[in-house]
Motif scaffolding. Structure first.
Motif, PDB file in Angstrom:
ATOM      1  N   SER A  90       0.551  -4.017 -12.553  1.00  0.00           N
ATOM      2  CA  SER A  90       1.376  -4.766 -13.502  1.00  0.00           C
ATOM      3  C   SER A  90       1.794  -3.797 -14.616  1.00  0.00           C
ATOM      4  CB  SER A  90       0.582  -5.921 -14.118  1.00  0.00           C
ATOM      5  OG  SER A  90       0.228  -6.880 -13.168  1.00  0.00           O
ATOM      6  N   THR A  91       3.099  -3.486 -14.701  1.00  0.00           N
ATOM      7  CA  THR A  91       4.103  -3.916 -13.740  1.00  0.00           C
ATOM      8  C   THR A  91       4.513  -2.746 -12.856  1.00  0.00           C
ATOM      9  OG1 THR A  91       5.900  -3.443 -15.284  1.00  0.00           O
ATOM     10  CG2 THR A  91       4.955  -5.659 -15.342  1.00  0.00           C
ATOM     11  N   GLY A  92       4.950  -3.090 -11.668  1.00  0.00           N
ATOM     12  CA  GLY A  92       5.335  -2.105 -10.677  1.00  0.00           C
ATOM     13  C   GLY A  92       5.363  -2.731  -9.304  1.00  0.00           C
ATOM     14  N   GLY A  93       4.352  -3.605  -9.037  1.00  0.00           N
ATOM     15  CA  GLY A  93       4.307  -4.314  -7.766  1.00  0.00           C
ATOM     16  C   GLY A  93       3.277  -3.736  -6.829  1.00  0.00           C
ATOM     17  N   VAL A  94       3.546  -3.881  -5.529  1.00  0.00           N
ATOM     18  CA  VAL A  94       2.641  -3.426  -4.478  1.00  0.00           C
ATOM     19  C   VAL A  94       3.152  -2.107  -3.913  1.00  0.00           C
ATOM     20  CG1 VAL A  94       1.644  -3.954  -2.224  1.00  0.00           C
ATOM     21  CG2 VAL A  94       2.025  -5.799  -3.891  1.00  0.00           C
ATOM     22  N   TYR A  95       2.237  -1.144  -3.769  1.00  0.00           N
ATOM     23  CA  TYR A  95       2.551   0.130  -3.132  1.00  0.00           C
ATOM     24  C   TYR A  95       1.543   0.357  -2.005  1.00  0.00           C
ATOM     25  CZ  TYR A  95       5.969   1.472  -6.648  1.00  0.00           C
ATOM     26  OH  TYR A  95       7.088   1.525  -7.442  1.00  0.00           O
ATOM     27  N   ARG A  96       2.013   1.021  -0.935  1.00  0.00           N
ATOM     28  CA  ARG A  96       1.170   1.269   0.227  1.00  0.00           C
ATOM     29  C   ARG A  96       1.212   2.742   0.601  1.00  0.00           C
ATOM     30  NH1 ARG A  96       3.356  -1.512   5.331  1.00  0.00           N
ATOM     31  NH2 ARG A  96       4.509   0.445   5.528  1.00  0.00           N
ATOM     32  N   SER A  97       0.047   3.259   0.937  1.00  0.00           N
ATOM     33  CA  SER A  97      -0.057   4.597   1.509  1.00  0.00           C
ATOM     34  C   SER A  97      -0.584   4.474   2.931  1.00  0.00           C
ATOM     35  CB  SER A  97      -1.008   5.470   0.689  1.00  0.00           C
ATOM     36  OG  SER A  97      -1.216   6.722   1.336  1.00  0.00           O
ATOM     37  N   THR A  98      -0.008   5.217   3.868  1.00  0.00           N
ATOM     38  CA  THR A  98      -0.502   5.262   5.246  1.00  0.00           C
ATOM     39  C   THR A  98      -0.982   6.654   5.613  1.00  0.00           C
ATOM     40  OG1 THR A  98       1.765   5.615   6.052  1.00  0.00           O
ATOM     41  CG2 THR A  98       0.949   3.334   6.006  1.00  0.00           C
ATOM     42  N   ASP A  99      -1.146   7.512   4.602  1.00  0.00           N
ATOM     43  CA  ASP A  99      -1.622   8.879   4.853  1.00  0.00           C
ATOM     44  C   ASP A  99      -2.752   9.245   3.898  1.00  0.00           C
ATOM     45  OD1 ASP A  99      -0.200   9.133   2.494  1.00  0.00           O
ATOM     46  OD2 ASP A  99       1.410  10.339   3.359  1.00  0.00           O
ATOM     47  N   ALA A 100      -3.646   8.263   3.673  1.00  0.00           N
ATOM     48  CA  ALA A 100      -4.855   8.481   2.862  1.00  0.00           C
ATOM     49  C   ALA A 100      -4.540   8.839   1.415  1.00  0.00           C
ATOM     50  CB  ALA A 100      -5.749   9.542   3.500  1.00  0.00           C
ATOM     51  N   GLY A 101      -3.408   8.325   0.912  1.00  0.00           N
ATOM     52  CA  GLY A 101      -3.096   8.514  -0.495  1.00  0.00           C
ATOM     53  C   GLY A 101      -2.218   9.706  -0.805  1.00  0.00           C
ATOM     54  N   GLU A 102      -1.760  10.430   0.205  1.00  0.00           N
ATOM     55  CA  GLU A 102      -0.883  11.572  -0.051  1.00  0.00           C
ATOM     56  C   GLU A 102       0.483  11.117  -0.557  1.00  0.00           C
ATOM     57  OE1 GLU A 102      -1.518  14.878   0.106  1.00  0.00           O
ATOM     58  OE2 GLU A 102      -3.616  14.344   0.451  1.00  0.00           O
ATOM     59  N   SER A 103       0.980   9.998  -0.028  1.00  0.00           N
ATOM     60  CA  SER A 103       2.282   9.479  -0.459  1.00  0.00           C
ATOM     61  C   SER A 103       2.209   7.962  -0.514  1.00  0.00           C
ATOM     62  CB  SER A 103       3.390   9.928   0.495  1.00  0.00           C
ATOM     63  OG  SER A 103       3.169   9.413   1.803  1.00  0.00           O
ATOM     64  N   TRP A 104       3.119   7.371  -1.289  1.00  0.00           N
ATOM     65  CA  TRP A 104       3.100   5.926  -1.519  1.00  0.00           C
ATOM     66  C   TRP A 104       4.529   5.385  -1.470  1.00  0.00           C
ATOM     67  CZ3 TRP A 104      -1.598   3.448  -2.422  1.00  0.00           C
ATOM     68  CH2 TRP A 104      -2.690   4.298  -2.659  1.00  0.00           C
ATOM     69  N   VAL A 105       4.668   4.168  -0.902  1.00  0.00           N
ATOM     70  CA  VAL A 105       5.966   3.507  -0.784  1.00  0.00           C
ATOM     71  C   VAL A 105       5.851   2.098  -1.355  1.00  0.00           C
ATOM     72  CG1 VAL A 105       7.773   2.729   0.791  1.00  0.00           C
ATOM     73  CG2 VAL A 105       6.531   4.854   1.267  1.00  0.00           C
ATOM     74  N   ALA A 106       6.843   1.699  -2.156  1.00  0.00           N
ATOM     75  CA  ALA A 106       6.868   0.335  -2.694  1.00  0.00           C
ATOM     76  C   ALA A 106       7.024  -0.660  -1.558  1.00  0.00           C
ATOM     77  CB  ALA A 106       8.007   0.187  -3.694  1.00  0.00           C
ATOM     78  N   ARG A 107       6.233  -1.745  -1.621  1.00  0.00           N
ATOM     79  CA  ARG A 107       6.273  -2.772  -0.581  1.00  0.00           C
ATOM     80  C   ARG A 107       6.289  -4.149  -1.241  1.00  0.00           C
ATOM     81  NH1 ARG A 107       8.461  -0.002   2.169  1.00  0.00           N
ATOM     82  NH2 ARG A 107       7.869   1.000   4.117  1.00  0.00           N
ATOM     83  N   ASN A 108       7.486  -4.534  -1.753  1.00  0.00           N
ATOM     84  CA  ASN A 108       7.643  -5.765  -2.522  1.00  0.00           C
ATOM     85  C   ASN A 108       8.747  -6.669  -1.993  1.00  0.00           C
ATOM     86  OD1 ASN A 108       5.740  -5.105  -4.830  1.00  0.00           O
ATOM     87  ND2 ASN A 108       7.125  -3.345  -4.942  1.00  0.00           N
ATOM     88  N   LYS A 109       9.239  -6.425  -0.784  1.00  0.00           N
ATOM     89  CA  LYS A 109      10.362  -7.196  -0.270  1.00  0.00           C
ATOM     90  C   LYS A 109       9.989  -8.666  -0.153  1.00  0.00           C
ATOM     91  CE  LYS A 109      13.849  -7.264   3.389  1.00  0.00           C
ATOM     92  NZ  LYS A 109      14.314  -6.632   4.645  1.00  0.00           N
TER      93      LYS A 109
END
Length: 373
Positions: free
Chosen positions: A181-200
């Protein structure tokens, strides 16, 4: 039956209830989740916004994020149910010099999955995520999230800029979700090396574009116990479910008295069961009609049942995002605390509550677990 086995069967299970407040920590033990013996306040006059209970190594480690107005924030831990506490000499969480940042508050302490002993996550203010590999004694900044190009545009919610939820996936050690808060949900699929917003699908009614890529004020997220791709979110107006690892979200607020609230919890074993605690609105931050109630769904949000037996009414104080918890007992226990200092325990998934503490300072965090003495 041997004498030793008879003796072991006679030992009652012990339940720990940890309550963090604006002015200290209370720790309670019980054998029935109705009658507790409490110690405290521990850390009197220090804010306790985060607690983690780690039982993965055959013992019980209580991890507590404290915040002193004089000494600042840190993580302390106890391996003897609060009889003694340990704090690293240089502090458990410290921003590296090159970040030009200072730790303000520890919003979340989350032990990782059972097959990853020693790994503990922390979500902090300023918005950041930290990983420990030594049971929460020392943490390292996750640079992938800290260096994210969106970070300059992440804002502060009403309570501050918070990375308040860290959800490592039990099914995949490389997948981690963070909510802020605020920013939304972010997901990493590489153990935290990179992150993508996932708020659709999650709305941001306070922004010019109501469905932005990021910037949502997601108050809390929780994961289904059996299907790691199914998640629930309580938003700043909106209750949602995702069945595709947060790629998209759909509203499940129909049937609730209001879609505003701070917390969402999922059952430790049963898919489709989740709890929320509705609040009137962002303008009227009280329970609807001043009647505190928990609402539970057993069908993934298709319908909701109101649960309030034992909750003292009227109630003009709210339940904050981490001031509620579920344990792993059978049936699951449900626990919540209010900003008015009342703490309630239910040993039957919310069907009946008993007030186990009252007149505490503002309750900020509640955690519960079956523990090994």
């Amino acid at each position: 039956m041997t004498p030793n086995s008879a003796q072991s069967e006679a030992i009652p299970e012990t339940f720990l209830l940890a309550v963090g407040t604006k002015k200290g920590l209370w720790l309670g033990t019980s054998t029935d989740r109705r009658n507790y013996e409490f110690t405290g306040p521990h850390f009197l006059m220090q804010e306790v916004p985060s607690i983690g209970i780690d039982t993965r190594n055959g013992g019980t480690r209580i991890l507590v994020g404290t915040r002193s107005e004089h000494w600042g924030p840190t993580v302390v831990h106890s391996d003897d149910l609060g009889a003694t506490w340990t704090e690293p000499e240089q502090g458990a969480i410290m921003f590296p010099p090159d970040t030009d940042a200072a730790l303000e508050r520890i919003w979340q302490i989350q032990p990782d999955a059972a097959d990853r002993p020693g790994v503990v996550w922390a979500g902090c203010e300023p918005i950041s995520v930290w990983e420990s590999t030594d049971g929460g004694e020392h943490f390292e900044l996750n640079r992938g999230l800290w260096n994210h190009p969106h970070r300059p545009e992440w804002g502060a919610g009403y309570g501050g800029a918070a990375a308040h939820t860290v959800l490592p996936s039990p099914a995949d050690p490389n997948t981690i979700h963070v909510a802020m808060s605020t920013g939304g949900v972010y997901r990493s699929t590489d153990a935290g090396e990179s992150w993508v917003a996932r708020n659709k699908g999650i709305s941001a009614p306070f922004m010019p574009e109501p469905l932005p890529e990021f910037g949502q004020c997601v108050h809390k997220i929780a994961r289904d116990p059996n299907n790691a791709d199914t998640m629930y979110a309580q938003n700043h107006h909106g209750v949602y479910r995702s069945d595709n690892n947060a790629d998209t979200w759909v509203s499940i607020a129909e049937g609730l008295p209001t879609d505003f609230g701070f917390t969402v919890l999922t059952h430790p074993r049963r898919s489709g069961t989740a709890w929320v605690v509705p609040i009137m609105s962002d303008d009227e931050r009280i329970p609807p009609n001043a009647q505190l109630a928990v609402h539970r769904t057993d069908d993934g949000g298709a319908s909701w049942q109101r649960l309030a037996d034992g909750l003292v009414q009227p109630e003009y104080n709210v339940v904050l995002r981490d001031a509620a918890a579920v344990d792993t007992a059978e049936p699951a226990g449900l626990f919540l605390g209010t900003r008015g200092g009342s703490v309630y325990a239910s040993a039957d998934e919310g069907e009946h509550f008993v007030e186990v503490l009252k007149q505490l300072p503002d309750v900020l965090c509640v955690r519960a677990a079956a523990v090994v003495l």
